[in-house]
Design a protein around this motif. Structure first.
Motif, PDB file in Angstrom:
ATOM      1  N   ASP A 185      18.112  -6.470  30.456  1.00  0.00           N
ATOM      2  CA  ASP A 185      16.833  -7.134  30.719  1.00  0.00           C
ATOM      3  C   ASP A 185      15.719  -6.115  30.887  1.00  0.00           C
ATOM      4  O   ASP A 185      15.845  -5.177  31.682  1.00  0.00           O
ATOM      5  CB  ASP A 185      16.912  -7.991  31.985  1.00  0.00           C
ATOM      6  CG  ASP A 185      17.742  -9.243  31.795  1.00  0.00           C
ATOM      7  OD1 ASP A 185      18.227  -9.477  30.680  1.00  0.00           O
ATOM      8  OD2 ASP A 185      17.899  -9.994  32.778  1.00  0.00           O
ATOM      9  N   GLY A 186      14.648  -6.311  30.157  1.00  0.00           N
ATOM     10  CA  GLY A 186      13.493  -5.432  30.284  1.00  0.00           C
ATOM     11  C   GLY A 186      12.751  -5.300  28.976  1.00  0.00           C
ATOM     12  O   GLY A 186      12.946  -6.062  28.033  1.00  0.00           O
ATOM     13  N   VAL A 187      11.878  -4.301  28.932  1.00  0.00           N
ATOM     14  CA  VAL A 187      10.999  -4.075  27.797  1.00  0.00           C
ATOM     15  C   VAL A 187      11.140  -2.622  27.361  1.00  0.00           C
ATOM     16  O   VAL A 187      11.214  -1.720  28.206  1.00  0.00           O
ATOM     17  CB  VAL A 187       9.526  -4.349  28.202  1.00  0.00           C
ATOM     18  CG1 VAL A 187       8.585  -4.120  27.036  1.00  0.00           C
ATOM     19  CG2 VAL A 187       9.370  -5.757  28.750  1.00  0.00           C
TER      20      VAL A 187
ATOM     21  N   GLY B  63       7.636  -1.867  20.008  1.00  0.00           N
ATOM     22  CA  GLY B  63       8.405  -2.200  21.194  1.00  0.00           C
ATOM     23  C   GLY B  63       9.148  -3.499  21.024  1.00  0.00           C
ATOM     24  O   GLY B  63       8.987  -4.200  20.021  1.00  0.00           O
ATOM     25  N   TYR B  64       9.960  -3.829  22.003  1.00  0.00           N
ATOM     26  CA  TYR B  64      10.710  -5.082  21.985  1.00  0.00           C
ATOM     27  C   TYR B  64      11.143  -5.417  23.401  1.00  0.00           C
ATOM     28  O   TYR B  64      11.106  -4.574  24.298  1.00  0.00           O
ATOM     29  CB  TYR B  64      11.911  -5.015  21.029  1.00  0.00           C
ATOM     30  CG  TYR B  64      12.945  -3.967  21.381  1.00  0.00           C
ATOM     31  CD1 TYR B  64      14.093  -4.306  22.089  1.00  0.00           C
ATOM     32  CD2 TYR B  64      12.786  -2.640  20.977  1.00  0.00           C
ATOM     33  CE1 TYR B  64      15.050  -3.352  22.394  1.00  0.00           C
ATOM     34  CE2 TYR B  64      13.735  -1.679  21.280  1.00  0.00           C
ATOM     35  CZ  TYR B  64      14.867  -2.033  21.988  1.00  0.00           C
ATOM     36  OH  TYR B  64      15.808  -1.091  22.291  1.00  0.00           O
ATOM     37  N   ALA B  65      11.534  -6.656  23.604  1.00  0.00           N
ATOM     38  CA  ALA B  65      11.991  -7.115  24.913  1.00  0.00           C
ATOM     39  C   ALA B  65      13.266  -7.926  24.735  1.00  0.00           C
ATOM     40  O   ALA B  65      13.585  -8.384  23.643  1.00  0.00           O
ATOM     41  CB  ALA B  65      10.917  -7.960  25.587  1.00  0.00           C
ATOM     42  N   THR B  66      13.951  -8.122  25.828  1.00  0.00           N
ATOM     43  CA  THR B  66      15.189  -8.891  25.846  1.00  0.00           C
ATOM     44  C   THR B  66      14.977 -10.128  26.701  1.00  0.00           C
ATOM     45  O   THR B  66      14.374 -10.049  27.771  1.00  0.00           O
ATOM     46  CB  THR B  66      16.328  -8.037  26.447  1.00  0.00           C
ATOM     47  OG1 THR B  66      16.384  -6.807  25.743  1.00  0.00           O
ATOM     48  CG2 THR B  66      17.646  -8.753  26.354  1.00  0.00           C
TER      49      THR B  66
ATOM     50  N   ILE C 163      11.013  -1.012  32.374  1.00  0.00           N
ATOM     51  CA  ILE C 163      10.317  -0.684  31.138  1.00  0.00           C
ATOM     52  C   ILE C 163      10.813   0.693  30.705  1.00  0.00           C
ATOM     53  O   ILE C 163      10.696   1.659  31.465  1.00  0.00           O
ATOM     54  CB  ILE C 163       8.785  -0.668  31.309  1.00  0.00           C
ATOM     55  CG1 ILE C 163       8.278  -2.028  31.766  1.00  0.00           C
ATOM     56  CG2 ILE C 163       8.114  -0.258  29.993  1.00  0.00           C
ATOM     57  CD1 ILE C 163       6.768  -2.077  32.018  1.00  0.00           C
TER      58      ILE C 163
ATOM     59  N   ILE D  30       9.190   0.233  24.926  1.00  0.00           N
ATOM     60  CA  ILE D  30       7.910   0.462  24.254  1.00  0.00           C
ATOM     61  C   ILE D  30       7.857   1.903  23.757  1.00  0.00           C
ATOM     62  O   ILE D  30       8.268   2.830  24.457  1.00  0.00           O
ATOM     63  CB  ILE D  30       6.726   0.184  25.207  1.00  0.00           C
ATOM     64  CG1 ILE D  30       6.789  -1.251  25.717  1.00  0.00           C
ATOM     65  CG2 ILE D  30       5.389   0.455  24.515  1.00  0.00           C
ATOM     66  CD1 ILE D  30       5.742  -1.614  26.733  1.00  0.00           C
TER      67      ILE D  30
END
Length: 181
Positions: free
Chosen positions: A162-164, A139-142, A128, A166
């Motif tokens: 890979d991750g988030v 925020g966003y994620a992959t 994160i 915020i």
């Protein structure tokens, strides 16, 4: 990922590393406007995440009727990593100074630069990244790199993505920079 038994149920624990990318040149931690957020603020966000995934949050009675039949405890918990990829003890928090804040999530170069400040293997940790984001994006994620879902057959991102991500102003629950929410 670790497992722990509670009675007849297995709870899956996901080790989390929180990479703080801040612009506080003095390195001071915490406060109502400081992008170098405190460990307490990080812990409060993990509490929220665990309440949501374990369905123990106070507002479960507000679940929309169309979701009530599928709303459930996932038996997944998130905890700060206690060991880093080198086998050394850690508190699960890394801190990095950058004068390049805020980052623009709509720019691939900014995303790559942001994630270059810290990454732990995504097959062992949830990464994160917490920083200041442009354009009022929270925020966003992959999607994970090895995803195999209909409609995403040609989808690929490097594992290091890979991750988030915020924004620091909305990370946590009524503490530090997240006080106004």
């Amino acid at each position: 990922k670790r497992r722990k038994k509670t009675g007849s149920e297995t709870i899956y624990q996901i080790p989390v590393v929180v990479h703080i990318i801040h612009d506080n040149v003095d390195g001071n931690i915490g406060g109502s406007t400081n992008s170098n957020i405190s460990a307490e603020q990080i812990s409060s966000q993990l509490e929220v995440l665990n309440e949501d995934f374990r369905r123990t949050n106070a507002d479960t009675t507000n679940t929309s009727s169309i979701f009530v039949s599928v709303a459930a405890d996932t038996y997944i918990e998130f905890c700060l990593a206690s060991v880093n990829p080198n086998g050394e003890f850690t508190n699960g928090i890394t801190r990095h100074y950058s004068e390049d804040l805020p980052f623009n999530p709509n720019q691939l170069l900014d995303n790559n630069r942001l994630k270059s400040f810290g990454y732990w293997p995504a097959d062992q940790y949830l990464n994160i990244w917490v920083t200041e984001l442009k354009n009022d994006i929270l925020g966003y994620a992959t999607f994970p790199s090895d995803i195999n879902m209909n409609g995403l057959n040609n989808y690929y991102t490097p594992l290091s993505d890979d991750g988030v991500v915020i924004d620091f102003r909305v990370f946590g629950k009524q503490i530090g920079t997240a006080n106004q929410f």
